[in-house]
Design an enzyme around this catalytic site. Structure first.
Site, PDB file in Angstrom:
ATOM      1  N   LYS A  72       9.934  -2.413   3.125  1.00  0.00           N
ATOM      2  CA  LYS A  72       9.137  -3.363   3.744  1.00  0.00           C
ATOM      3  C   LYS A  72       7.931  -2.714   4.069  1.00  0.00           C
ATOM      4  O   LYS A  72       7.744  -1.645   3.968  1.00  0.00           O
ATOM      5  CB  LYS A  72      10.261  -3.655   4.877  1.00  0.00           C
ATOM      6  CG  LYS A  72      11.329  -4.190   4.846  1.00  0.00           C
ATOM      7  CD  LYS A  72      12.008  -4.714   5.944  1.00  0.00           C
ATOM      8  CE  LYS A  72      13.375  -5.366   5.994  1.00  0.00           C
ATOM      9  NZ  LYS A  72      14.197  -5.857   7.006  1.00  0.00           N
ATOM     10  N   HIS A 131       3.630  -2.029   8.679  1.00  0.00           N
ATOM     11  CA  HIS A 131       2.781  -2.812   9.356  1.00  0.00           C
ATOM     12  C   HIS A 131       2.000  -1.978  10.666  1.00  0.00           C
ATOM     13  O   HIS A 131       1.987  -0.652  10.676  1.00  0.00           O
ATOM     14  CB  HIS A 131       3.513  -3.887   9.875  1.00  0.00           C
ATOM     15  CG  HIS A 131       4.710  -3.631  10.581  1.00  0.00           C
ATOM     16  ND1 HIS A 131       4.455  -3.053  12.039  1.00  0.00           N
ATOM     17  CD2 HIS A 131       5.878  -3.686  10.724  1.00  0.00           C
ATOM     18  CE1 HIS A 131       5.666  -2.968  12.550  1.00  0.00           C
ATOM     19  NE2 HIS A 131       6.405  -3.464  11.983  1.00  0.00           N
ATOM     20  N   HIS A 136       3.750   0.469  12.942  1.00  0.00           N
ATOM     21  CA  HIS A 136       4.170   1.701  12.293  1.00  0.00           C
ATOM     22  C   HIS A 136       2.929   2.479  12.271  1.00  0.00           C
ATOM     23  O   HIS A 136       2.891   3.675  12.559  1.00  0.00           O
ATOM     24  CB  HIS A 136       4.761   1.678  10.822  1.00  0.00           C
ATOM     25  CG  HIS A 136       5.895   0.856  10.891  1.00  0.00           C
ATOM     26  ND1 HIS A 136       6.149  -0.311  10.115  1.00  0.00           N
ATOM     27  CD2 HIS A 136       7.020   0.761  11.309  1.00  0.00           C
ATOM     28  CE1 HIS A 136       7.149  -0.961  10.296  1.00  0.00           C
ATOM     29  NE2 HIS A 136       7.961   0.191  11.105  1.00  0.00           N
TER      30      HIS A 136
END
Length: 696
Positions: A218, A221, A224
């Site tokens: 994933k 973003h 993070h």
């Protein structure tokens, strides 16, 4: 399901954790370079990072040295050989204490930093002495008058505050000599990390800093990214303060989505693409298989609604339930559930594929983290949590009366335990499956057993404030009050508008590539300087990363901010490029002076009398204090603000304090000052996780 999601998927694990032996101070220098598993807070090169293999990373990561001292003082946390300001604190406390009949220890503990140099170098708020019978301003005047003649400080009464200005000549000699001697260790203080400063044999305090925690397959973003930047800074800070630091990355690496990913890979996987770019390829696979799930969901939901409606009317639903069972049975969602069940049951093939996805992703993440000057000690994840740990946690919750049954589920009602604001939390679902809190509690106990840590920090977005507050409260209610008190949530606000130039949120590599390209464009505008840079692509990458990190650290953690590519890459204002420019300019001054830096300790420092020089030295003297103060605020902006303030003093004095063309002795003295400024700027940037450049 990673830490940044608001769904509550905050899961902690502890297997794969390594035991780390402690170091002992030797010869007043704690060298971590020879440590069996060296501290690796900073990388020395980012040029080849994108192409690095996991095996080659340690060679590109520089270990760190820091100072400790065996000296003792009657004043708490006083280390004059490490911090020049401690010399002045002790001097003021002794002199004023003797003259005014006040305990020196009382004065020492109340001396404070000043916000600006015009207010002195240290200040004593006279009301804090709690001396009755006189107005604070009058008492301040009296204490200033009683203060004996001093070679080191000049007192000044300012309202209820007694200001102390350090005398320039002795300060200059003390500070410049110490920085030239200590170099990269100036500002560090290994004694802060000792369990008992009076007895180093008791070892160093241990801290786990758990941060970043992206989800495999994933996007990496904004949340993070912030966790990574802040967590890396905290790990560096505790390292230079002598703590035994373990940097832990909790990966979203378990759950039904891996069943979905595995089945998706069978349909859409490409071995060559997987090996070349595992994270992006797995993400593409995940998107494609989820698209199929989205196509199948409406029909299933519609049938469920029809069944619900008919049941309410007491109508026969057997035929619809048969139809629903057939749809569910062939759905990708159900296939994913079955696949994940096989993983939990220990199916060798399923686990082998999962492990391959995980290992390839970690190898790629290591390359990206190296560009941010981060090398994790532990890659953990929900997959590592032991079933017996969760079962034991749930049993303890039940036996202690912390949890209770509610409509078939197991919950904790915090209101009944005196924590009204925490509401209620589900621990075990109606179907018997444990939720995140159960995993979290089991994991905390595992970590305690593996590490016996003194402190554990979770660097997680503010959206998870409630979840972590519930976790710590449950740990306390279970009888682990001390353990709960050693856990801390470092939260932060979110980034708005973080995207690539194409306008889509992507992986961290894409963001870093964009800012590097932008910096490369800016650099090319100055052809003369551009031609002097040995590796412009590498420099552009470092400047781009600096731009992102400095923008992130410019405000308090809890404040969100707008991701602004143009603003962060500008050389105007307090930006990353400006900070790098300040360091590069100092390097240029040292180069052009054509003097041996090793000869600078013999410079005649009596020649540094200009106000710009004195103010810069006063600022450099306060650097060790800034590091200590940062350990209290845990805010990267504490250091960043100091560095910008110091560079502003620098830039305002270049015309006055010229090096090239000056008389030989003046030239040498000024170069000593500039080299010290460069060293402190370098040390501060590295604690923040930045790579200082020498040319740009």
């Amino acid at each position: 399901m990673g830490r940044m999601l608001i769904s509550g998927a905050q899961r902690f694990s502890t297997t794969l954790l390594k035991s780390i032996p402690s170091c002992r101070p030797q010869n007043n220098l704690l060298s971590l370079k020879s440590h069996p598993r060296p501290f690796r807070p900073f990388t020395t090169s980012v040029a080849t990072a994108p192409a690095m293999s996991a095996a080659s990373l340690p060679a590109a990561v520089e270990s760190l040295s820091l100072h400790t001292t065996s000296e003792t003082s009657k004043f708490p946390n006083s280390f004059p050989s490490l911090n020049p300001v401690d010399i002045y604190r002790g001097h003021i406390a002794e002199k004023l204490g003797e003259a005014a009949g006040i305990e020196p220890e009382k004065i020492y503990s109340r001396l404070q930093w000043t916000n600006s140099l015009d207010k002195g170098d240290l200040v004593l708020p006279v009301p804090s002495l709690q001396i009755k019978g006189k107005k604070p301003a009058e008492l301040c005047e009296e204490l200033a008058a009683k203060f004996p003649e001093s070679d080191l400080v000049t007192p000044n009464a300012f309202g209820p505050h007694l200001q102390f200005f350090f005398k320039p000549a002795p300060l200059t000699k003390t500070v410049i000599a110490q920085i030239l001697k200590d170099k990269t260790t100036y500002g560090s203080n290994g004694n802060q990390g000792l369990r008992d400063p009076q007895d180093p044999s008791k070892g160093r305090k241990k801290i786990i800093v758990e941060f970043s925690s992206p989800n495999i397959a994933k996007p990496f973003h904004a949340g993070h990214l912030r966790s990574t930047i802040i967590g890396g800074f905290l790990a560096n800070l505790y390292t230079v303060l002598g703590w035994d630091v373990t940097k832990m990355n909790y990966l979203g690496d378990w759950g039904k989505q891996y069943g979905l990913l595995a089945n998706g890979y069978k349909k859409f996987g490409d071995e060559e693409k997987l090996l070349k770019d595992p994270i992006n390829h797995l993400f593409d696979v995940y998107v494609k298989i989820n698209a199929i799930v989205s196509e199948q969901d409406p029909a299933i939901k519609e049938l469920k609604e029809q069944i619900k409606t008919k049941k309410e009317k007491s109508e026969d639903v057997a035929e619809l339930e048969t139809e629903l069972a057939k749809l569910v049975d062939v759905s990708e969602d159900e296939k994913a559930r079955r696949y994940f069940k096989s993983m939990e049951d220990g199916d060798a093939d399923a686990l082998a594929l999962w492990r391959r996805f995980r290992d390839l992703s970690i190898a790629k993440y290591r390359e990206t983290y190296a560009r941010l000057n981060i090398d994790f000690d532990v890659y953990s994840g929900e997959s590592q949590i032991k079933q017996e740990s969760m079962a034991s946690a749930n049993e303890t919750l039940t036996k202690s009366g912390v949890s209770e049954q509610s409509e078939g589920a197991v919950i904790v009602d915090f209101v009944k335990h005196g924590a009204k604001k925490l509401g209620k939390a589900i621990i075990v679902r109606k179907d018997g499956t444990p939720l995140y809190l159960t995993r979290d509690i089991g994991a905390i106990l595992e970590r305690e057993e593996a590490y016996h840590f003194d402190k554990m920090i979770y660097v997680v977005a503010a959206q998870q404030d409630l979840h972590l507050a519930q976790l710590f409260k449950i740990t306390e209610l279970m009888g682990y009050k001390d353990l709960a008190s050693r856990c801390q949530h470092i939260n932060f606000g979110m980034v708005r508008g973080m995207s690539t130039r194409k306008g889509t949120v992507k992986f961290l590599d894409d963001i870093l590539r964009d800012v590097a390209d932008k910096m490369h464009e800016v650099m090319k505008k100055n052809e003369t300087k551009y031609e002097q840079i040995e590796n412009p692509v590498e420099t552009a990458d470092i400047l781009g990363i600096t731009s992102v990190m400095v923008q992130d650290m410019s405000g308090k953690r809890i404040n969100g901010y707008d991701f602004n590519l143009d603003a962060m890459t500008s050389f105007e204002g307090d930006t990353g490029p400006y900070l790098q420019y300040a360091h590069a300019r100092l390097c240029s001054i040292v180069r052009k002076a054509e003097l041996n830096v090793e000869d600078l300790p013999t410079a005649n420092l009596d020649l540094l009398t200009e106000p710009h020089a004195v103010d810069l030295i006063r600022q450099l003297a306060s650097w060790p204090d800034v590091v200590i103060n940062t350990s209290k605020t845990l805010e990267p902006t504490t250091i960043l603000t100091y560095l910008f303030r110091m560079t502003h003093i620098l830039s305002s004095g270049y015309d006055t304090l010229k090096v090239v063309g000056s008389e030989p002795e003046v030239k040498k003295a000024r170069l000593a000052l500039y080299e010290c400024a460069r060293q402190v700027l370098h040390n501060g940037m590295r604690i923040l996780g930045l790579t200082p450049v020498k040319r740009m």
